[in-house]
Write an enzyme that holds these catalytic residues in place. Structure first.
Site, PDB file in Angstrom:
ATOM      1  CB  CYS A 340      -0.932  -0.137   1.175  1.00  0.00           C
ATOM      2  SG  CYS A 340      -2.267  -1.275   1.225  1.00  0.00           S
ATOM      3  N   PRO A 343       1.231   7.631  -0.890  1.00  0.00           N
ATOM      4  CG  PRO A 343       1.637   9.813   0.114  1.00  0.00           C
ATOM      5  CD  PRO A 343       0.736   8.610   0.585  1.00  0.00           C
ATOM      6  N   GLY A 344       3.998   7.389  -0.845  1.00  0.00           N
ATOM      7  CA  GLY A 344       5.428   6.757  -1.396  1.00  0.00           C
ATOM      8  C   GLY A 344       6.424   7.184  -0.166  1.00  0.00           C
ATOM      9  CB  CYS A 463       0.064   6.367  10.886  1.00  0.00           C
ATOM     10  SG  CYS A 463      -1.577   6.728   9.824  1.00  0.00           S
TER      11      CYS A 463
END
Ligand SMILES: C[S@@+](CC[C@H](N)C(=O)[O-])C[C@H]1O[C@@H](n2cnc3c(N)ncnc32)[C@H](O)[C@@H]1O
Length: 525
Positions: A340, A343-344, A463
């Site tokens: 997943c 955005p990297g 997170c």
């Protein structure tokens, strides 16, 4: 009254002084000040251009419009789209079309104020609304209040109660904004309510709930006093106890600080980054946990303006996320699947650990976000060790018999560990989300497991600080997959971050970082 007038005059003069170096355009005629409301949707002609209004403090006008956009979300965007495509690109354009006037461009001080006021008003929304309702005639007045009026009141309340700003200046400025952007009657209402607040604050008798009664009553009171949803308070009180829950809420309400990671892919070291920050006079501190990271409390605006991010010299990344990469421990030559990825943030950091040898396969279901991974990889010169795959992980795992050394599943989660950075997230999450997320996390874990080769490693991270998304998901996974076992993370992260169960956990209150969790699981066969 004299005091109010003199304050108002002083503010106007200082506004004019701040803009004195720029040529000013002054509005020739007072614009029509009707704005869209929830009920009528009245609007002015979007193509009309207006003069700059110098009477209104620009940061308040921009803050009110930004708050309204955030709160109305899609509904507000749709309203703008009706009036022409692309009209919402520019923030000052929104301000002009919403309020009926333009403000001068924001300077650095205004930008800081907008950030403080918008972030603070959102975080403290429940607390502020409690005070506003208490000072309205009745709750119906509050419920039927038009969106812009409510935002102006929240800004005024936040400035007076939380920022301790000079109260009569705040009253004066917000009354003027309501009068010009809405109508004189709205200004009178703001005036009456804010003045009641000022008197109560001066007498130290704000109408706040008492912490008494049964558990439910206490949770409701805490939710108002520390401005969080009641369900979160109940959950944290259950898992952490009341004292720790309060500390966590205080952390969530505090100004977030940021870390920058020097991009070694560009040959830019932490020492280079420190030198640039010194030149820019941005106060900073080296991360005690991660070699490439530097902490900054203030000055992000300066970093942005100096183009350090745009040039790819450094990236904004919380140390808590960097430590998840430490748990993966990427080594040159390895093949790593980031399940997943977008955005990297972690993909890029893992790729930069490979020293040009090996590959990170970045999978994500969201094409737009995956494009960001691709573009960032190119900018940071690590695109030779990253491939992107647009796919649903579950389908990909079923159809691809690839096996990798390491697989990272940074799962979609509630984000309850990052509430200090994402001011509005607490209001967009519900208890029902938690059940759905847990099911998705289980499904994604099962899919990720298929991609790990015997002897390989699966890292599951979130997170979130919620045990149901963390330890409980891992326990349920191990029951379904006895071929995996826990590899304690003590070798990879400082001992302070290692839980009794051998997992990585960063605790916002204890570590003053975002909350994050990671489990390292090894496949035997
Ligand atoms: C927590 S974010 C990942 C953050 C990323 N690892 C980083 O460090 O920048 C979760 C990501 O999971 C993606 N996602 C959700 N469901 C997915 C699925 N079924 N297959 C692949 N990706 C999925 C979302 O699009 C989102 O980008």
């Amino acid at each position: 009254m004299a005091q109010v007038l003199s304050f108002g005059l002083r503010i106007r003069c200082s506004d004019a002084r701040r803009t004195s170096s720029k040529p000013l355009k002054v509005a020739k005629t007072r614009p029509n000040t009707a704005i869209p409301t929830r009920s009528t949707g009245t609007r002015r002609n979007a193509n009309r251009t207006y003069g700059v209004n110098l009477e209104i403090s620009p940061h308040r006008a921009v803050s009110a419009v930004r708050l309204m956009r955030i709160e109305l979300g899609g509904a507000f965007a749709d309203l703008l789209n009706e009036r022409g495509k692309g009209s919402g690109d520019n923030e000052m354009g929104y301000v002009e079309r919403t309020l009926g006037f333009r403000t001068r461009d924001l300077d650095d001080r205004d930008l800081r104020l907008v950030t403080d006021i918008v972030g603070g008003s959102i975080r403290w929304r429940r607390y502020l609304d409690h005070l506003i309702v208490s000072l309205c005639h009745d709750s119906k007045t509050f419920r039927s209040m038009e969106p812009l009026l409510l935002q102006i009141l929240r800004i005024g309340f936040y400035e007076i109660v939380n920022l301790d700003m000079p109260p009569y200046a705040v009253v004066d400025e917000n009354v003027r904004l309501a009068k010009v952007a809405l109508r004189p009657g709205a200004g009178n209402m703001v005036n009456a309510i804010l003045r009641k607040l000022v008197l109560l604050k001066e007498k130290n008798s704000l109408p706040l709930p008492k912490l008494e009664g049964d558990d439910r009553a206490q949770a409701r009171a805490l939710a108002t006093l520390y401005s969080h949803p009641v369900w979160m308070v109940r959950r944290w009180t259950k898992y952490l106890g009341q004292e720790e829950a309060i500390k966590l809420m205080m952390w969530n309400n505090s100004e977030p600080s940021f870390s920058l990671r020097a991009n070694s892919g560009k040959g830019f070291t932490r020492a280079d980054l420190v030198m640039r920050l010194k030149m820019l006079k941005v106060p900073h501190e080296l991360s005690p946990h991660l070699d490439n990271f530097v902490r900054i409390r203030t000055g992000m605006q300066i970093v942005i303006q100096a183009q350090l991010l745009k040039e790819g010299l450094c990236s904004v990344q919380d140390e808590s996320a960097g430590l998840v990469v430490s748990v993966v421990d990427p080594q040159p030559g390895e093949s790593i699947i980031d399940c997943c990825a977008a955005p990297g943030g972690k993909t890029i950091f893992m790729a930069s650990c490979l020293s040009g040898q090996g590959m990170v396969h970045a999978i994500d279901i969201n094409k737009g976000r995956l494009r960001i991974v691709k573009e960032t990889a190119k900018l940071l010169l690590v695109d030779d060790v990253i491939t992107t795959v647009h796919a649903d992980l579950c389908t990909f795992a079923k159809n691809n018999p690839v096996k990798s050394d390491k697989v990272l599943l940074d799962a979609p989660c509630s984000g309850l560990g990052v509430l200090s950075k994402r001011a509005d997230l607490r209001w967009n999450r519900s208890l029902e989300d938690m059940e759905q997320l847990k099911n998705l996390q289980d499904e994604l874990l099962d899919a990720a497991a298929i991609l790990v080769k015997p002897g390989g490693v699966l890292v599951y991270s979130t997170c979130s600080i919620d045990p149901e998304e963390n330890e409980e998901r891992v326990a349920a996974f191990l029951q379904r997959h006895p071929e995996f076992s826990i590899d304690p993370v003590g070798r990879y992260v400082p001992s302070d971050f290692v839980t009794e169960g051998g997992f990585y956990f960063s605790n916002p209150v204890k570590h003053a970082l975002d909350g994050a969790f990671a489990a390292r699981l090894v496949r035997s066969s």
